[in-house]
Design an enzyme around this catalytic site. Structure first.
Site, PDB file in Angstrom:
ATOM      1  N   SER A 184      17.020 -14.652  -2.256  1.00 51.70           N
ATOM      2  CA  SER A 184      16.147 -14.224  -3.351  1.00 51.70           C
ATOM      3  C   SER A 184      16.768 -14.644  -4.677  1.00 51.70           C
ATOM      4  O   SER A 184      16.921 -15.831  -4.936  1.00 51.70           O
ATOM      5  CB  SER A 184      15.918 -12.707  -3.274  1.00 51.70           C
ATOM      6  OG  SER A 184      15.024 -12.285  -4.279  1.00 51.70           O
ATOM      7  N   ASP A 306      16.194  -7.077   1.794  1.00 52.16           N
ATOM      8  CA  ASP A 306      15.336  -7.861   2.675  1.00 52.16           C
ATOM      9  C   ASP A 306      16.205  -8.753   3.558  1.00 52.16           C
ATOM     10  O   ASP A 306      17.086  -9.456   3.064  1.00 52.16           O
ATOM     11  CB  ASP A 306      14.364  -8.710   1.844  1.00 52.16           C
ATOM     12  CG  ASP A 306      13.309  -9.389   2.701  1.00 52.16           C
ATOM     13  OD1 ASP A 306      12.989  -8.855   3.780  1.00 52.16           O
ATOM     14  OD2 ASP A 306      12.804 -10.447   2.284  1.00 52.16           O
TER      15      ASP A 306
END
Length: 362
Positions: A184, A306
């Site tokens: 990310s 995540d």
């Protein structure tokens, strides 16, 4: 002590809006503003902020040039504001290459489903970048042995992690069928670093999951393809996994792996309530179902957690999991979540991930 921020934008209205949003957080203080890149350089030198927010298109000096100058003269975390267009995507990727660490859409309606959520997201991103430091130790973790279960890398704060029950042995590297990489914040630059060192003859297919808007992933896939020896493309439903090729998950949807003699991908809409589009967890979980133990999952820099639950399912099936170390992360969130859960077989500095892939598979 409050996080000190400088806001840079040629629009007085937008500057005031960002100042108001950030100053509403008791842990953030906007200490200065600038209307163009040249002013930004001087204001940053004078005020020495912890974080800078930067527009891209400005008179006198654009944001990309300003980022390059700031990172050369007085480096610090910079958050770019971007338009979600093809040209905006290319400019934002240029800004990340120049040294910016993260980006957000300039239109709040594209940032989150409502304005309050967008404000919270902006503050959260600024706070996360404010914890980034540029003078980190860079001692590499060893490549020839796995990190102990539940281990914390030397540069990370001590954690009281409880190691889960894992499968007794992982599948040998030479029998794996795919490499999965999830990331990310800081990911676009990290992925370039990892992939550019892989030879065209790399024997495994690679799946890339980067948190990124739908309008950005085509430009990012094109950029990676131009920079790397391996082939890189934005994934489409029905694409077959091929050695020496990487498929980038499209933004706004989910990439699902399907097994069989010739594994392929399926692109589908997100389940209701899904935060990340694409989601590393969703792709990892599909790989656990489709390929079982025959996977290496790599979790790179990023905010949040995540990838942790997907890595847990992969690990329970005997798959390998690597995580980027704290010292080389822009934001040590996603890798930390994997490490804290005791799921990482290897904890590697970013610069060693690519060579470790070559060493393990070529």
């Amino acid at each position: 002590m409050s996080l000190r921020v400088v806001v840079v934008d040629d629009s007085g209205f937008f500057r005031r809006r960002i100042v108001e949003i950030l100053n509403a957080d008791v842990g953030i203080e906007v200490v200065g503003t600038a209307a163009n890149g040249q002013e930004a350089i001087e204001v940053v030198k004078h005020l020495n902020p912890d974080v800078v927010t930067m527009d891209i298109e400005m008179p006198v000096m654009d944001g990309i040039t300003a980022v390059r100058r700031i990172m050369a003269e007085s480096p610090r975390p910079i958050l770019m504001f971007s338009t979600l267009t093809t040209e905006g995507a290319k400019a934002t990727l240029d800004a990340l290459d120049a040294g910016a660490m993260d980006f957000l859409p300039k239109r709040f309606s594209e940032m989150a489903k409502d304005e309050d959520s967008a404000k919270i997201l902006l503050r959260r991103r600024v706070r996360a970048l404010g914890r980034t430091r540029f003078t980190r130790p860079t001692a590499p973790a060893p490549l020839d042995r796995p990190a102990p279960t539940g281990a914390t890398p030397p540069t990370a704060p001590a954690r009281a992690a409880v190691a889960p029950r894992l499968s007794p042995s992982a599948t040998p590297l030479n029998s794996l069928r795919a490499v999965l990489i999830g990331t990310s914040t800081g990911g676009p630059v990290a992925l370039q670093e990892v992939l550019k060192g892989l030879p065209k003859s790399f024997p495994l297919p690679i799946i890339l999951v980067q948190h990124m808007p739908a309008s950005f992933t085509p430009a990012f896939a094109e950029r990676l393809n131009n920079l790397c020896q391996i082939d890189v493309k934005e994934a489409a439903s029905g694409d077959v996994l091929k050695p020496g090729s990487a498929l980038l998950a499209p933004g706004g949807v989910q990439l699902i792996l399907e097994g069989g003699a010739q594994p392929r991908v399926r692109i589908e809409e997100s389940p209701p309530g899904t935060i990340y589009k694409p989601s590393v967890d969703i792709t990892f979980r599909s790989a656990a179902a489709a390929l079982r133990s025959q996977v290496l999952a790599v979790v790179l820099t990023g905010m949040g957690a995540d990838g942790r639950e997907g890595a847990r399912e992969l690990k329970a099936n005997g798959a390998h999991v690597w995580a980027q170390d704290a010292a080389s992360c822009v934001v040590f969130g996603m890798p930390a979540a994997v490490i804290d859960a005791g799921l990482a077989d290897q904890i590697l500095p970013l610069k060693e991930v690519g060579p470790a892939l070559v060493k393990g598979f070529c």
